[in-house]
Design a protein around this motif. Structure first.
Motif, PDB file in Angstrom:
ATOM      1  N   ARG A 122       7.749   8.483  -8.666  1.00 26.73           N
ATOM      2  CA  ARG A 122       6.551   8.218  -8.084  1.00 26.73           C
ATOM      3  C   ARG A 122       5.914   9.625  -7.520  1.00 26.73           C
ATOM      4  O   ARG A 122       6.147  10.288  -6.690  1.00 26.73           O
ATOM      5  CB  ARG A 122       6.478   7.210  -7.235  1.00 26.73           C
TER       6      ARG A 122
ATOM      7  N   ILE B 188       4.722   5.808   2.266  1.00 26.62           N
ATOM      8  CA  ILE B 188       4.796   7.180   2.426  1.00 26.62           C
ATOM      9  C   ILE B 188       4.809   7.589   3.984  1.00 26.62           C
ATOM     10  O   ILE B 188       5.508   8.266   4.525  1.00 26.62           O
ATOM     11  CB  ILE B 188       3.693   7.825   1.817  1.00 26.62           C
ATOM     12  N   ALA B 189       3.640   6.996   4.602  1.00 22.96           N
ATOM     13  CA  ALA B 189       3.415   7.252   6.237  1.00 22.96           C
ATOM     14  C   ALA B 189       4.655   6.721   7.124  1.00 22.96           C
ATOM     15  O   ALA B 189       5.055   7.364   7.897  1.00 22.96           O
ATOM     16  CB  ALA B 189       2.105   6.641   6.555  1.00 22.96           C
TER      17      ALA B 189
ATOM     18  N   ASN C 235       1.048  -1.236   0.111  1.00 23.27           N
ATOM     19  CA  ASN C 235       0.090   0.096   0.026  1.00 23.27           C
ATOM     20  C   ASN C 235       1.025   1.119   0.135  1.00 23.27           C
ATOM     21  O   ASN C 235       1.635   1.452   1.161  1.00 23.27           O
ATOM     22  CB  ASN C 235      -1.076   0.036   1.251  1.00 23.27           C
ATOM     23  N   GLN C 236       1.083   1.992  -0.836  1.00 28.36           N
ATOM     24  CA  GLN C 236       1.938   3.158  -1.203  1.00 28.36           C
ATOM     25  C   GLN C 236       1.724   4.159  -0.105  1.00 28.36           C
ATOM     26  O   GLN C 236       2.739   4.838   0.339  1.00 28.36           O
ATOM     27  CB  GLN C 236       1.613   3.737  -2.794  1.00 28.36           C
ATOM     28  N   GLU C 237       0.557   4.402   0.180  1.00 24.80           N
ATOM     29  CA  GLU C 237       0.299   5.155   1.416  1.00 24.80           C
ATOM     30  C   GLU C 237       0.956   4.849   2.755  1.00 24.80           C
ATOM     31  O   GLU C 237       1.663   5.537   3.398  1.00 24.80           O
ATOM     32  CB  GLU C 237      -1.385   5.359   1.469  1.00 24.80           C
ATOM     33  N   ALA C 238       0.993   3.452   2.957  1.00 24.39           N
ATOM     34  CA  ALA C 238       1.621   2.869   3.859  1.00 24.39           C
ATOM     35  C   ALA C 238       2.933   3.208   4.037  1.00 24.39           C
ATOM     36  O   ALA C 238       3.682   3.606   4.887  1.00 24.39           O
ATOM     37  CB  ALA C 238       1.419   1.612   4.370  1.00 24.39           C
TER      38      ALA C 238
ATOM     39  N   GLY D 106       3.714  11.552  -5.346  1.00 29.93           N
ATOM     40  CA  GLY D 106       3.259  11.526  -3.736  1.00 29.93           C
ATOM     41  C   GLY D 106       4.244  11.090  -2.797  1.00 29.93           C
ATOM     42  O   GLY D 106       4.128  11.048  -1.954  1.00 29.93           O
ATOM     43  N   TRP D 107       5.444  10.678  -3.721  1.00 25.20           N
ATOM     44  CA  TRP D 107       6.805  10.131  -2.855  1.00 25.20           C
ATOM     45  C   TRP D 107       7.711  11.184  -2.651  1.00 25.20           C
ATOM     46  O   TRP D 107       8.786  10.699  -1.912  1.00 25.20           O
ATOM     47  CB  TRP D 107       7.328   9.030  -3.608  1.00 25.20           C
TER      48      TRP D 107
ATOM     49  N   ASN E 172       7.753   6.806   5.980  1.00 24.37           N
ATOM     50  CA  ASN E 172       8.864   7.686   5.810  1.00 24.37           C
ATOM     51  C   ASN E 172      10.276   7.068   6.084  1.00 24.37           C
ATOM     52  O   ASN E 172      11.095   7.496   6.918  1.00 24.37           O
ATOM     53  CB  ASN E 172       8.739   8.674   6.900  1.00 24.37           C
TER      54      ASN E 172
END
Length: 320
Positions: free
Chosen positions: A273, A248-249, A243-246, A275-276, A251
């Motif tokens: 990418r 990013i979160a 999950n890309q959001e995971a 959002g990254w 970090n």
């Protein structure tokens, strides 16, 4: 998802997934754990393989076929270039492997193997179930088949190497290789022992659009622990779709890819990418690629993989 299924099939054929505890289909370990009794190095030799099949060798094997790259690398490291008569289509190391007869991939060519007149075929537990019909055909033709136990950690890799060494009459050579691997691993651990603040690391084993990583109970997760780093995916288990959001979160400080050998410009793929851009590893251009073979094949080069990961995370500790 189709993209990853192709990669998944390839990795399975290389003995990677189960070696990392990923596919959830491992054969249950029982009485036939594939262990060879220590001190049993003279022929004739009678042992049980990983699936409790009894294998008897009257003399030291002179013609060996390997069905999986990790077995092949161990055989070459034991100095058995002359004895190796056939390898899988995926074997690419050492360079001498390219000169050997190819016997197929996940679906190996039974007739081709028999034509090579092997006195030993080394199979692997990770693919033994899917290859059962072919292996039975080999046995029916009088070929000795030994299924190498699936290794899930370094100690089991050492045992695998010792077992193969005993099986092919190279026990002393195997013990020497194992000792060298242990010494090299201790040297790496010593260099990172003074790390006071562990770097957070994200490992990416399959690129976009079907991004996969490795959680706990995988070889790569163990490697990160060995080099004093934190796997940002350690709250999950095995090989996981990301999950890309995971990510990013989480970090991560460092991002390591393992697919540069078949996908061009892995660093640029990650850096670009959407959002990254605010991820620390991306902002600081701390995106590195380590060859998949070094961190997934359960053989003598695993320690090299540990060192490559360590250098990617703590390069300042490995300057000479």
């Amino acid at each position: 998802m189709k993209h990853f299924k192709i990669i998944f099939a390839l990795l399975l054929s290389l003995g990677i997934l189960s070696a990392c505890g990923a596919d959830g289909e491992n054969v249950e370990k029982g009485k036939g754990n594939g262990e060879v009794t220590k001190g049993q190095s003279d022929f004739p030799l009678s042992v049980s393989d990983a699936l409790s099949n009894k294998v008897t060798l009257e003399e030291q094997p002179k013609h060996i076929v390997s069905l999986i790259p990790s077995n092949t690398e161990i055989l070459f490291e034991l100095g058995l270039n002359k004895e190796i008569v056939g390898v899988s289509d995926f074997d690419n190391y050492p360079k001498e492997a390219a000169e050997k007869e190819k016997i197929g991939g996940m679906e190996f060519n039974v007739e081709k193997i028999i034509s090579l007149n092997p006195d030993l075929v080394l199979a692997h537990e990770s693919t033994a179930v899917s290859a059962e019909e072919g292996l039975e055909q080999l046995r029916g033709a009088g070929v000795k088949v030994y299924i190498v136990r699936d290794a899930h950690n370094f100690e089991e890799v050492y045992t695998t190497m010792e077992n193969i060494g005993t099986l092919v009459g190279k026990k002393d050579e195997a013990e020497s290789i194992i000792s060298e691997m242990k010494a090299d691993l201790e040297s790496i651990k010593e260099k990172v022992s003074g790390v006071s603040e562990k770097k957070k690391v994200y490992i990416e084993v399959s690129p976009s659009p079907d991004i996969y990583s490795t959680g706990k109970n995988t070889f790569i997760d163990q490697m990160l622990s060995l080099v004093n780093a934190e796997n940002v995916m350690s709250d999950q288990e095995g090989w996981i779709q990301v999950n890309q959001e995971a990510v990013i979160a989480s970090n991560p400080d460092i991002i390591i890819t393992t697919y540069g050998y078949y996908s061009e410009n892995p660093k640029e793929q990650v850096m670009g990418r959407e959002g990254w851009k605010d991820v620390s590893a991306v902002k600081n251009e701390e995106v590195h690629d380590v060859h998949s073979d070094l961190v997934t094949r359960t053989g003598p080069r695993l320690v090299e993989g540990v060192e490559e990961i360590a250098k990617s995370i703590y390069p300042e500790l490995f300057t000479e």
